[in-house]
Design an enzyme around this catalytic site. Structure first.
Site, short mmCIF file in Angstrom:
data_model
loop_
_atom_site.label_atom_id
_atom_site.label_comp_id
_atom_site.label_asym_id
_atom_site.label_seq_id
_atom_site.Cartn_x
_atom_site.Cartn_y
_atom_site.Cartn_z
N ASP A 150 -36.15 51.00 5.95
CA ASP A 150 -37.13 50.91 4.86
C ASP A 150 -36.74 51.93 3.77
O ASP A 150 -36.10 52.94 4.05
CB ASP A 150 -38.50 51.26 5.44
CG ASP A 150 -39.66 51.05 4.48
OD1 ASP A 150 -40.38 50.05 4.64
OD2 ASP A 150 -39.87 51.91 3.59
N HIS A 202 -38.55 53.95 2.35
CA HIS A 202 -39.27 55.21 2.57
C HIS A 202 -38.89 55.80 3.93
O HIS A 202 -38.69 55.07 4.89
CB HIS A 202 -40.79 54.97 2.55
CG HIS A 202 -41.29 54.37 1.29
ND1 HIS A 202 -41.53 53.01 1.15
CD2 HIS A 202 -41.59 54.93 0.09
CE1 HIS A 202 -41.96 52.77 -0.08
NE2 HIS A 202 -42.00 53.91 -0.75
N ASP A 220 -38.18 46.99 1.23
CA ASP A 220 -38.51 47.57 -0.08
C ASP A 220 -37.37 48.37 -0.70
O ASP A 220 -37.53 48.94 -1.78
CB ASP A 220 -39.80 48.41 -0.02
CG ASP A 220 -39.88 49.29 1.20
OD1 ASP A 220 -38.88 49.39 1.93
OD2 ASP A 220 -40.95 49.88 1.43
N HIS A 262 -45.35 55.03 8.68
CA HIS A 262 -45.91 56.30 8.17
C HIS A 262 -47.07 56.81 9.02
O HIS A 262 -47.63 57.86 8.73
CB HIS A 262 -46.39 56.13 6.72
CG HIS A 262 -45.30 55.77 5.76
ND1 HIS A 262 -44.15 56.51 5.62
CD2 HIS A 262 -45.17 54.73 4.88
CE1 HIS A 262 -43.37 55.94 4.72
NE2 HIS A 262 -43.96 54.86 4.25
ZN LIG Z 1 -41.55 51.45 2.56
#
Ligand SMILES: [Zn+2]
Length: 351
Positions: A199, A201, A288, A164
Site C-alpha cells: 500500500d 501508506h 493507492d 492502520h
Molecule cells: Zn493506503
C-alpha cells in the site's frame, strides 16, 4: 483464484473526511468495493467469488480476538449505541481529543473512550461500522482458511481496510487489522509468516502488532512518511524490538516514485522474506500507489501493478492477498485485475 467478499461490508459509509482543516467527501466508501468487484468481471473460471460463510462466528471472533484487545472490541461494538444516548450527539462517533500520553485511567464515557481508541478523525463509527468491519475481517479469515486447506492463494476483498489499525486503536479508515488477523490465523499451521505491505501508506498498525515477534515478519514499501500519512511511523530505522529485532523492514520511497523504484523495493522485501524462511505470505494489497489515485503518493502504473503481482506470485509460497487501500479512480478495478493476473503469471514461472 477464490475471492472472498461479504455484502455486509458495504454497510459502513462515512460521509466526511478531514483534509487540511476542511471536511471533504470520504474516499473510503462502499463504491470502492463495487469498483474492485467490477475489475473481476467476468468471474468465470479465473475468479470464483464467495461469501465468508463457511466458518462459525466463534471461529471468526476468536481470530479477531487473537489480534485485538477485549476492551477495544467492546468499544467498537457498543460505541455508536452509547453515543446516540448522549443528548445532542451527531450520527457518527468522532473523537474530540487524542491523548498523546495516555495515563492508566480508562474513561467510562464513550466520548473519552473515542479519544482513547480512535487515533485520528478518519475512522468515525456509525450504526453499521462494526457490522462492516467484522465482515471485512471475516473475509480475511475465510481467505486464510482456504490457504490453510491447501489452496495456493486466495484474495480477500477487505473493505473497510485494516493496516492502520492497532491492537487497541482505529486509524486511517481502518478498524480491524485484516492482514494481521489473517497472518495470526495462518500461524495455526505455518511456523513463520510474512506480511508484505505494498500500500502507498506505511502499515503502522501491522508493524506495531508484530513489532516484538520473530514469527511474523513485517515489511512495507510506501511513500516517505516524513511528508505523508502516517507521518510518525514507516521510517527505515524501525527494525523491530526484542525477539522481533530484525523482523520488520520499511522501504520508504520519495513522493512521486515510479514503477522502477516500487519494483526494486518489492524485490528487496521478497529477498528478505525468503531469508527468513517464511512459509506463508500475506500481501497487504493497497492499490493507492497508483499514479491516478486521489491520495497521490506514488506513481505506479497499471502495468506496474501487474509486474508487482508477478514478482509476488513468483515467490511460489502460499499467499493470502488482503485488500487494503486504493481509492475511487476509473482504473481501480483494472489495477486489482492487473495484480491478480500478474500473480497468476508469476506462479507459472519456475521457482
Ligand atoms: Zn493506503
Amino acid at each position: 483464484m477464490q475471492i472472498v467478499f461479504s455484502e455486509a461490508q458495504r454497510a459502513h459509509a462515512p460521509q466526511r473526511f478531514l483534509v487540511r482543516g476542511e471536511w471533504k467527501p470520504c474516499p473510503e466508501k462502499p463504491e470502492r468495493a463495487q469498483l474492485l468487484l467490477d475489475g473481476l468481471q467476468p468471474a468465470g473460471t479465473d475468479f470464483e467469488i464467495m461469501a465468508p460463510n463457511r466458518l462459525s462466528d466463534e471461529v471468526i471472533e476468536s481470530a479477531i480476538a487473537a489480534v485485538h484487545v477485549p476492551r477495544y472490541l467492546a468499544f467498537l461494538k457498543s460505541a455508536h449505541a452509547r453515543w446516540k444516548e448522549l443528548p445532542g450527539s451527531a450520527d457518527l462517533v468522532t473523537p474530540n481529543m487524542h491523548p498523546r500520553n495516555r495515563s492508566d485511567h480508562y474513561p467510562a464515557s464513550v466520548v473519552g473512550q473515542a479519544g482513547y481508541h480512535l487515533q485520528d478523525t478518519a475512522c468515525p463509527i456509525g450504526a453499521d461500522t462494526w457490522t462492516a468491519a467484522y465482515a471485512s475481517a471475516a473475509s480475511a479469515v475465510h481467505a486464510a482458511q482456504l490457504v490453510l486447506d491447501g489452496r495456493d492463494a486466495a484474495y480477500a476483498l477487505c473493505r473497510p481496510p485494516g493496516h492502520h489499525a492497532y491492537a487497541d486503536m482505529a486509524g486511517g479508515f481502518c478498524y480491524l487489522n485484516n492482514s494481521a488477523i489473517a497472518a495470526q490465523y495462518l500461524r495455526r499451521k505455518a511456523k513463520r509468516v510474512a506480511i508484505i505491505d505494498i500500500d502507498v501508506h506505511h502499515g503502522n498498525g501491522t508493524q506495531a502488532i508484530f513489532y516484538d515477534r520473530a514469527d511474523v515478519f513485517t515489511a512495507s514499501v510506501h511513500a516517505d512518511p516524513s511528508s505523508y500519512y502516517p507521518f510518525f511511523y514507516g521510517y527505515a530505522d524501525e527494525t523491530g524490538t526484542g525477539e522481533g529485532l530484525g523482523h520488520n523492514i520499511n522501504v520508504p520511497l520519495a513522493l512521486g516514485s515510479d514503477d522502477a523504484a516500487y519494483h526494486a523495493a518489492i524485490r528487496r522485501i521478497i529477498d528478505e522474506t525468503h531469508k527468513r524462511n517464511a512459509e506463508t505470505v500475506v500481501v497487504a494489497l493497497g492499490l493507492d500507489a497508483f499514479e491516478g489515485d486521489p491520495l497521490a503518493g506514488l506513481k505506479v502504473t497499471t502495468r506496474g501493478f501487474e509486474e508487482a503481482g508477478r514478482l509476488l506470485g513468483a515467490m511460489q509460497l502460499p499467499t493470502v492477498l488482503v485488500q487494503e487501500g486504493g481509492y475511487p479512480a476509473p482504473e481501480l478495478g483494472l489495477n486489482l485485475r492487473a495484480v491478480l493476473d500478474g500473480f497468476a503469471a508469476g506462479r507459472g514461472e519456475a521457482a
